[in-house]
Design a protein around this motif. Structure first.
Motif, PDB file in Angstrom:
ATOM      1  N   GLY A 150      36.668  30.214  43.155  1.00 39.12           N
ATOM      2  CA  GLY A 150      37.105  32.120  43.466  1.00 39.12           C
ATOM      3  C   GLY A 150      36.043  32.844  42.829  1.00 39.12           C
ATOM      4  N   ALA A 151      36.510  32.750  41.039  1.00 41.88           N
ATOM      5  CA  ALA A 151      36.567  34.134  40.367  1.00 41.88           C
ATOM      6  C   ALA A 151      34.338  34.167  40.373  1.00 41.88           C
ATOM      7  CB  ALA A 151      36.580  33.628  38.949  1.00 41.88           C
ATOM      8  N   LEU A 152      34.217  33.187  40.154  1.00 43.95           N
ATOM      9  CA  LEU A 152      32.279  33.651  40.299  1.00 43.95           C
ATOM     10  C   LEU A 152      32.225  34.221  41.816  1.00 43.95           C
ATOM     11  CD1 LEU A 152      29.724  32.906  39.339  1.00 43.95           C
ATOM     12  CD2 LEU A 152      29.418  30.480  40.296  1.00 43.95           C
ATOM     13  N   ASP A 153      32.636  33.808  42.424  1.00 43.21           N
ATOM     14  CA  ASP A 153      32.490  34.336  44.314  1.00 43.21           C
ATOM     15  C   ASP A 153      33.153  35.563  44.214  1.00 43.21           C
ATOM     16  OD1 ASP A 153      32.054  34.298  46.795  1.00 43.21           O
ATOM     17  OD2 ASP A 153      34.051  35.532  46.883  1.00 43.21           O
ATOM     18  N   ARG A 154      33.975  36.792  43.055  1.00 46.27           N
ATOM     19  CA  ARG A 154      34.551  37.699  42.798  1.00 46.27           C
ATOM     20  C   ARG A 154      33.674  38.891  41.765  1.00 46.27           C
ATOM     21  NH1 ARG A 154      36.294  40.079  46.535  1.00 46.27           N
ATOM     22  NH2 ARG A 154      35.540  38.557  47.445  1.00 46.27           N
ATOM     23  N   PHE A 155      32.862  37.639  41.156  1.00 48.81           N
ATOM     24  CA  PHE A 155      32.407  38.128  40.145  1.00 48.81           C
ATOM     25  C   PHE A 155      30.915  38.731  40.636  1.00 48.81           C
ATOM     26  CE2 PHE A 155      35.006  36.137  36.241  1.00 48.81           C
ATOM     27  CZ  PHE A 155      35.864  37.513  36.529  1.00 48.81           C
ATOM     28  N   ALA A 166      49.848  40.042  36.987  1.00 56.48           N
ATOM     29  CA  ALA A 166      48.715  41.542  35.913  1.00 56.48           C
ATOM     30  C   ALA A 166      47.442  41.926  36.919  1.00 56.48           C
ATOM     31  CB  ALA A 166      48.966  41.544  35.178  1.00 56.48           C
ATOM     32  N   TRP A 167      46.788  40.995  37.177  1.00 59.98           N
ATOM     33  CA  TRP A 167      45.037  41.370  37.508  1.00 59.98           C
ATOM     34  C   TRP A 167      45.479  41.688  38.959  1.00 59.98           C
ATOM     35  CZ3 TRP A 167      41.402  42.921  34.438  1.00 59.98           C
ATOM     36  CH2 TRP A 167      41.386  42.303  32.886  1.00 59.98           C
ATOM     37  N   GLY A 168      45.807  40.991  39.781  1.00 60.39           N
ATOM     38  CA  GLY A 168      46.411  41.255  41.148  1.00 60.39           C
ATOM     39  C   GLY A 168      46.867  42.308  41.208  1.00 60.39           C
ATOM     40  N   THR A 169      48.063  42.544  40.562  1.00 63.33           N
ATOM     41  CA  THR A 169      48.320  44.028  40.850  1.00 63.33           C
ATOM     42  C   THR A 169      47.413  45.498  40.439  1.00 63.33           C
ATOM     43  OG1 THR A 169      50.681  43.336  40.748  1.00 63.33           O
ATOM     44  CG2 THR A 169      50.242  46.035  40.337  1.00 63.33           C
ATOM     45  N   LEU A 170      46.443  44.819  39.126  1.00 60.59           N
ATOM     46  CA  LEU A 170      45.694  46.250  38.766  1.00 60.59           C
ATOM     47  C   LEU A 170      44.937  46.221  39.446  1.00 60.59           C
ATOM     48  CD1 LEU A 170      44.568  48.593  36.592  1.00 60.59           C
ATOM     49  CD2 LEU A 170      42.909  46.346  35.807  1.00 60.59           C
ATOM     50  N   ALA A 171      44.471  45.163  40.157  1.00 60.35           N
ATOM     51  CA  ALA A 171      42.957  45.356  41.387  1.00 60.35           C
ATOM     52  C   ALA A 171      43.672  46.073  42.521  1.00 60.35           C
ATOM     53  CB  ALA A 171      42.886  43.945  42.226  1.00 60.35           C
ATOM     54  N   ARG A 172      45.082  46.231  43.624  1.00 60.65           N
ATOM     55  CA  ARG A 172      45.280  47.111  43.756  1.00 60.65           C
ATOM     56  C   ARG A 172      45.623  48.157  43.769  1.00 60.65           C
ATOM     57  NH1 ARG A 172      48.403  42.268  44.935  1.00 60.65           N
ATOM     58  NH2 ARG A 172      50.006  42.797  43.056  1.00 60.65           N
ATOM     59  N   VAL A 173      45.618  48.793  42.678  1.00 65.95           N
ATOM     60  CA  VAL A 173      45.935  49.633  42.140  1.00 65.95           C
ATOM     61  C   VAL A 173      44.595  50.419  41.756  1.00 65.95           C
ATOM     62  CG1 VAL A 173      46.522  51.686  40.117  1.00 65.95           C
ATOM     63  CG2 VAL A 173      47.595  49.793  40.502  1.00 65.95           C
ATOM     64  N   GLY A 221      38.756  38.768  40.422  1.00 60.76           N
ATOM     65  CA  GLY A 221      38.211  37.374  40.151  1.00 60.76           C
ATOM     66  C   GLY A 221      38.600  37.027  38.815  1.00 60.76           C
ATOM     67  N   GLU A 222      38.943  37.598  37.959  1.00 61.37           N
ATOM     68  CA  GLU A 222      39.828  37.825  36.263  1.00 61.37           C
ATOM     69  C   GLU A 222      41.172  37.210  36.509  1.00 61.37           C
ATOM     70  OE1 GLU A 222      38.322  37.661  33.622  1.00 61.37           O
ATOM     71  OE2 GLU A 222      37.396  39.507  33.832  1.00 61.37           O
ATOM     72  N   ALA A 223      41.890  37.810  38.417  1.00 65.03           N
ATOM     73  CA  ALA A 223      42.897  36.838  38.707  1.00 65.03           C
ATOM     74  C   ALA A 223      43.007  35.449  39.395  1.00 65.03           C
ATOM     75  CB  ALA A 223      43.733  37.990  39.871  1.00 65.03           C
ATOM     76  N   ARG A 224      41.381  35.112  39.702  1.00 68.12           N
ATOM     77  CA  ARG A 224      40.792  33.795  40.527  1.00 68.12           C
ATOM     78  C   ARG A 224      41.423  33.394  38.769  1.00 68.12           C
ATOM     79  NH1 ARG A 224      39.359  33.655  45.501  1.00 68.12           N
ATOM     80  NH2 ARG A 224      40.515  34.599  46.385  1.00 68.12           N
ATOM     81  N   LEU A 225      40.400  33.941  38.035  1.00 69.78           N
ATOM     82  CA  LEU A 225      40.540  32.755  36.972  1.00 69.78           C
ATOM     83  C   LEU A 225      41.171  33.109  35.924  1.00 69.78           C
ATOM     84  CD1 LEU A 225      37.500  32.255  35.588  1.00 69.78           C
ATOM     85  CD2 LEU A 225      37.629  34.160  33.623  1.00 69.78           C
ATOM     86  N   ARG A 250      31.043  37.869  32.816  1.00 69.04           N
ATOM     87  CA  ARG A 250      32.098  37.634  33.096  1.00 69.04           C
ATOM     88  C   ARG A 250      31.469  36.187  34.343  1.00 69.04           C
ATOM     89  NH1 ARG A 250      35.426  36.260  30.361  1.00 69.04           N
ATOM     90  NH2 ARG A 250      37.060  36.177  31.519  1.00 69.04           N
ATOM     91  N   ALA A 251      30.353  36.253  34.680  1.00 67.62           N
ATOM     92  CA  ALA A 251      30.494  35.587  35.890  1.00 67.62           C
ATOM     93  C   ALA A 251      29.639  34.920  35.440  1.00 67.62           C
ATOM     94  CB  ALA A 251      28.957  36.868  36.923  1.00 67.62           C
ATOM     95  N   ARG A 252      28.421  34.781  34.135  1.00 68.03           N
ATOM     96  CA  ARG A 252      28.171  33.808  33.311  1.00 68.03           C
ATOM     97  C   ARG A 252      29.242  32.742  33.049  1.00 68.03           C
ATOM     98  NH1 ARG A 252      25.801  35.503  29.092  1.00 68.03           N
ATOM     99  NH2 ARG A 252      25.924  36.918  29.499  1.00 68.03           N
ATOM    100  N   HIS A 253      30.321  33.429  32.811  1.00 65.63           N
ATOM    101  CA  HIS A 253      31.579  32.769  32.019  1.00 65.63           C
ATOM    102  C   HIS A 253      32.071  32.117  33.279  1.00 65.63           C
ATOM    103  CE1 HIS A 253      35.212  31.660  29.960  1.00 65.63           C
ATOM    104  NE2 HIS A 253      35.869  31.668  30.437  1.00 65.63           N
ATOM    105  N   ALA A 254      32.833  32.677  33.677  1.00 70.09           N
ATOM    106  CA  ALA A 254      33.181  31.697  35.407  1.00 70.09           C
ATOM    107  C   ALA A 254      32.298  30.520  35.728  1.00 70.09           C
ATOM    108  CB  ALA A 254      33.333  32.724  37.026  1.00 70.09           C
TER     109      ALA A 254
END
Length: 549
Positions: free
Chosen positions: A502-507, A469-476, A491-495, A531-535
């Motif tokens: 990968g999530a930290l890189d995207r955030f 769902a996160w990956g689809t939302l990114a495309r939208v 980043g949420e999809a990677r997480l 979210r970056a600090r959490h990742a």
């Protein structure tokens, strides 16, 4: 979706057959073995563990099982971390598949089983809360399913494609669920740890014998004997676990409202394949009981033929036609090579079989055959004889029109039907309809696209562990011209796939984009920072755990 060459079944597997069923041994050529190469070599379907991949270990003669659900030395947290480690590799494997219609259908069968296990007390509250409980699909034509540590369960497309009813598919999931609730993987690890001193003792005795007799053959014989005892004991232990999972799985299956005959139907399929592919291995050298033994045990536990099944809850209303549709979908997606797609198109012409009609429409869309796909869609809708099958037919129509919307031969009225179909699918309340609608949103008018995007965002907030769902939302969001939000969604999809680096890189990439664009949305900026600090915290914990190992 990527096409893969057909996989060759393992001719030397336990039952000597490619039809493996519930929790049967994975081949080394199995897709998961590729995902775990370098960390877990030669893993089994019941326990894909580094301990089992190293070397055979001698065992004590006793094969008594510990108390049900006793995990031995492995704690729940350790088992969950081990499962996360394996799942992280699976998510990166090209054979991993997140197909929304199939995932929804599997979940509809899984949820009653999960609830029944909790009601019966097989699934403790602590396990229910601390384990992941995720179903992972593999684009693999072999008939197999497997349980992983920490509540991850894998299902091959080949398994879904060969089942003749929802009850058969539910029997496999109930069996795998029982492997997890009884903590079979943790028990195997504890047993291996207990046997480690015996491994060392056998090697020392072999070395002493060789020194005393000045004969290397004596040492080899002594060590080989110890290893043979180890292998035999481990196989016995695994077979006992399979029988236990069968017995408990049957009780859970019936408590969930499914027909226990589904177990027999699945075993019959395994037995038919074994007659053609059996390698003649002796039963005591197999990690799972012979299918004939399992069938006999199951028949003894089920009511007499013709008697009603021993259900403790009303029957689960699973549509037979919807199952035929999903089994056909699995067969098409398992082997999307052009020759196989053309075979599905030919088989579905003029036939009354609902599954073949569905396969014809989907295969024709993959082949970009507009006329064939549209003709097949009409036959699929005619075959939909209940509400569930009707929803599956509507979802297929949306998917096919989206796949063909760039084709010049697609009639105008079909293009115009895409927007209302997507709107209805987005509002039906299911994940599959919403994701299919969001996939098609890029070619829809902005008001329709934005409305679907808002509903998808609400879904992601409510289901933060849904990578698809996160990956689809990114495309939208990219289509909406929102690169910062789209990058955060990536980043949420990677997480959600446990890829913390990968999530930290995207955030961080989203934070850089926000600075470059001069974004003044304080709420979005604060969310990005959190979210970056959490990742970063999760990545630090993961690296520390790897160092401790």
């Amino acid at each position: 979706m990527r096409s893969r060459p057909p996989l060759t079944p393992d001719p030397t597997s336990d039952d000597g057959a490619p039809l493996r069923g519930a929790a049967l041994r994975c081949s080394r050529r199995h897709w998961l073995a590729g995902a775990l190469r370098g960390a877990f070599a030669g893993a089994t379907a019941t326990a894909l563990l580094p301990w089992l991949a190293a070397q055979p270990s001698p065992a004590r003669a006793a094969t008594d099982l510990p108390a049900l659900g006793d995990g031995g030395e492995l704690t729940l947290s350790e088992e969950r971390r081990l499962g996360d480690q394996i799942a992280r590799a699976i998510y990166r494997d090209p054979a991993y598949l997140d197909d929304a219609p199939l995932a929804d259908y599997l979940n509809a069968i899984w949820q009653p089983l999960f609830a029944a296990a909790r009601r019966r007390g097989e699934l403790a509250d602590e396990l229910a809360e601390r384990y992941a409980w995720r179903l992972l699909l593999a684009r693999d034509r072999t008939v197999n399913a497997f349980a992983l540590p920490g509540g991850y369960l894998g299902v091959h497309l080949g398994l879904i494609g060969v089942t003749g009813s929802a009850d058969e598919l539910a029997s496999v999931l109930a069996h795998e669920l029982s492997h997890v609730t009884q903590r079979h993987i943790a028990r195997l690890i504890s047993r291996q740890n207990q046997q480690a001193p015996l491994v060392l003792a056998a090697m020392i005795l072999g070395a002493l014998a060789a020194s005393a007799a000045r004969n290397a053959d004596i040492a080899s014989a002594a060590i080989a004997g110890g290893q043979a005892l180890a292998v035999q004991s481990q196989l016995n232990f695994s077979r006992d676990m399979e029988r236990e999972a069968d017995r408990i799985g049957l009780a859970v299956l019936q408590a969930a409202g499914f027909d226990g005959q589904g177990f027999l139907g699945m075993f019959d399929r395994l037995q038919q394949s074994a007659r053609l592919n059996d390698d003649g291995g002796f039963p005591y050298l197999r990690s799972h009981p012979l299918t004939t033994e399992r069938i006999a045990d199951m028949r003894a536990r089920l009511p007499l033929a013709g008697a009603p099944a021993d259900r403790t809850t009303p029957a689960v209303p699973v549509s037979a036609t919807a199952h035929a549709f999903m089994a056909a979908r699995a067969r098409v997606l398992a082997e999307p090579a052009p020759d196989r797609l053309q075979a599905h198109v030919r088989a579905g012409r003029g036939g009354a079989d609902a599954g073949r009609r569905y396969a014809r429409a989907l295969a024709a869309a993959w082949l970009r055959d507009v006329d064939e796909a549209l003709a097949a869609l009409e036959t699929v809708r005619d075959a939909a004889d209940d509400a569930a099958a009707g929803r599956a037919a509507d979802a297929l129509r949306l998917e096919v029109l989206w796949m063909l919307h760039g084709e010049a031969r697609l009639p105008r009225e079909q293009r115009e039907a895409l927007a209302p179909l997507a709107q209805r699918a987005a509002h039906d309340g299911g994940r599959a309809g919403l994701l299919l609608a969001a996939q098609a949103a890029g070619g829809l008018p902005p008001p329709v696209r934005d409305g679907i995007g808002q509903r998808l965002l609400a879904w992601c907030v409510a289901h933060p562990d849904d990578p698809g769902a996160w990956g689809t939302l990114a495309r939208v969001q990219h289509a909406q011209g929102q690169p910062v939000r789209a990058t955060r969604a990536e980043g949420e999809a990677r997480l959600a796939q446990l890829d913390y680096a990968g999530a930290l890189d995207r955030f961080r990439a989203a934070q850089r984009l926000a600075r470059e664009q001069g974004l003044n949305d304080l709420q979005e900026l604060s969310v990005l920072d959190a979210r970056a600090r959490h990742a970063e915290t999760l990545l630090r914990e993961q690296l520390a755990e790897a160092q401790r190992r």
